[in-house]
Write a protein that holds these residues in place. Structure first.
Motif, short mmCIF file in Angstrom:
data_model
loop_
_atom_site.label_atom_id
_atom_site.label_comp_id
_atom_site.label_asym_id
_atom_site.label_seq_id
_atom_site.Cartn_x
_atom_site.Cartn_y
_atom_site.Cartn_z
N LEU A 203 -52.55 -22.77 -53.20
CA LEU A 203 -52.02 -22.83 -51.84
C LEU A 203 -52.26 -21.50 -51.15
CD1 LEU A 203 -48.59 -24.60 -52.47
CD2 LEU A 203 -50.74 -25.64 -51.72
N THR A 208 -50.55 -24.04 -47.22
CA THR A 208 -51.45 -25.19 -47.12
C THR A 208 -52.48 -25.15 -48.24
OG1 THR A 208 -52.94 -23.97 -45.65
CG2 THR A 208 -51.16 -25.23 -44.61
N SER A 209 -53.14 -26.29 -48.43
CA SER A 209 -54.19 -26.35 -49.44
C SER A 209 -55.42 -25.58 -48.97
CB SER A 209 -54.58 -27.81 -49.70
OG SER A 209 -53.45 -28.53 -50.16
#
Length: 387
Positions: A203, A208-209
């Motif tokens: 992350l 977020t990815s």
């Protein structure tokens, strides 16, 4: 014992009346050839395509001109500067009866004018001047490079290829870490073998990815890294197999002897033997000079200072020896050489460690040179028991 020729001057008697002297300025697109032909007043200059056969025909033509002028040729001496083409031309000419030499480019003194003219024509004239001085047996004009056989050149390739691959491995890993650091990700180790499986779990700092393009780039880099690892392993495996097949022949015996020194592995031993220790160097000063581990004093009038390492020798040997010197202090801390280093660096008035490590590397190189050439085990080096 006969003294080893250091290639700083010619040991053969030079007879200008019966010797055809040729210099070649080798370029990628053309060769410029200059000659001193006995009995011919002019110094012919000829531009050729990069073709060894055409060069040989030109030499034969000049030989015929000398014969017609009443000067039969008994010796043809040719030289060119060491460069991109390496030594193949010298070996090819020697096989055809031509005395070929390769000039060490850095040994030729050039004008110190800030803006000097430099053309191939002027370069051939300069090479002719220094080559004639070298043929007369005078020191200081230039130095020649020992011409290795094709087998000796080939034996150096695995060590040099491995060094290039190790640098490529570091470059790939650093690039992946930099890409992750720009997203606020630290501590992830992309060089681990299970790293590709863990990419999906990473992350960013925003929670977020990873973006899709970054993931694809990292996967490609990891695939490259796996290939580089595989190639490094293949080189190391092949080296060990060759040592096992002929353990007591030529340089292999030197490698096995060096690898008995505590702190030296097969890779370092192979590099040292192939690059320097298997060469026929004159004495310990020549050994240290070839590795670039000698000083560069600057003394004139009242000025006297040391400008640091000359760095005029083999950079691979120099880097490897300085790394080996630090490793030597770890693995042989109670030996004479390690004590010599600590005595001079400890205390408030001790010398700088980075300065003295070079001196230790030079001493260690000379000790290893004596070990493989004379079998003398230095007082400051501890060996493992023979297998």
């Amino acid at each position: 014992m006969a003294q080893v020729n250091d290639l700083s001057r010619s040991l053969a008697v030079f007879d200008p009346i019966s010797t055809l002297v040729v210099v070649v300025e080798m370029g990628k697109a053309s060769w410029l050839v200059r000659s001193v032909v006995p009995g011919v007043e002019r110094q012919p200059l000829k531009k050729l395509e990069p073709d060894a056969t055409a060069l040989l025909r030109l030499i034969e033509r000049w030989r015929s001109e000398a014969v017609r002028a009443g000067r039969p040729i008994s010796r043809v001496a040719l030289t060119y500067e060491a460069g991109r083409d390496g030594f193949w031309l010298a070996r090819w000419l020697i096989a055809r009866g031509i005395e070929a030499h390769v000039i060490h480019s850095a040994s030729v003194a050039v004008s110190r004018e800030r803006k000097r003219a430099k053309t191939d024509r002027l370069d051939t004239a300069m090479l002719m001047r220094v080559f004639l001085g070298w043929l007369r047996g005078e020191r200081g004009h230039c130095g020649m490079v020992a011409i290795p056989t094709i087998e000796e050149e080939d034996a150096r390739r695995p060590s040099r290829e491995r060094e290039s691959l190790v640098n490529e491995r570091s470059r790939i890993i650093n690039r992946m870490k930099s890409a992750l650091a720009r997203l606020g990700i630290r501590g992830f180790k992309p060089h681990l073998r299970r790293a590709p499986e863990r990419l999906a779990c990473l992350l960013t700092a925003e929670g977020t990815s990873l973006p899709a393009n970054i993931i694809e780039e990292l996967r490609r880099d990891m695939a490259r890294l796996a290939l580089v690892r595989e190639q490094i392993s293949a080189i190391e495996k092949t080296r060990v197999e060759r040592l096992e097949r002929a353990p007591d022949t030529g340089p292999h015996a030197m490698v096995r002897l060096l690898s008995r020194v505590i702190g030296i592995g097969i890779e370092t031993a192979d590099m040292l033997v192939r690059e320097i220790l298997s060469r026929k160097l004159r004495d310990r000063r020549a050994v240290a000079r070839y590795a670039g581990l000698t000083g560069s004093p600057d003394e004139s009038g009242l000025k006297s200072r040391e400008k640091g390492l000359a760095k005029a020798g083999n950079a691979r040997v120099r880097r490897g020896l300085i790394q080996l010197a630090w490793r030597f202090l770890m693995f042989q801390k109670d030996r004479a050489l390690a004590r010599w280093y600590r005595i001079r660096t400890e205390g408030p008035n001790g010398a700088r460690k980075t300065t003295m490590i070079v001196a230790l590397a030079r001493k260690l190189l000379i000790a290893l040179w004596r070990l493989v050439t004379t079998g003398e085990i230095p007082d400051g080096v501890e060996l493992r028991p023979a297998a």
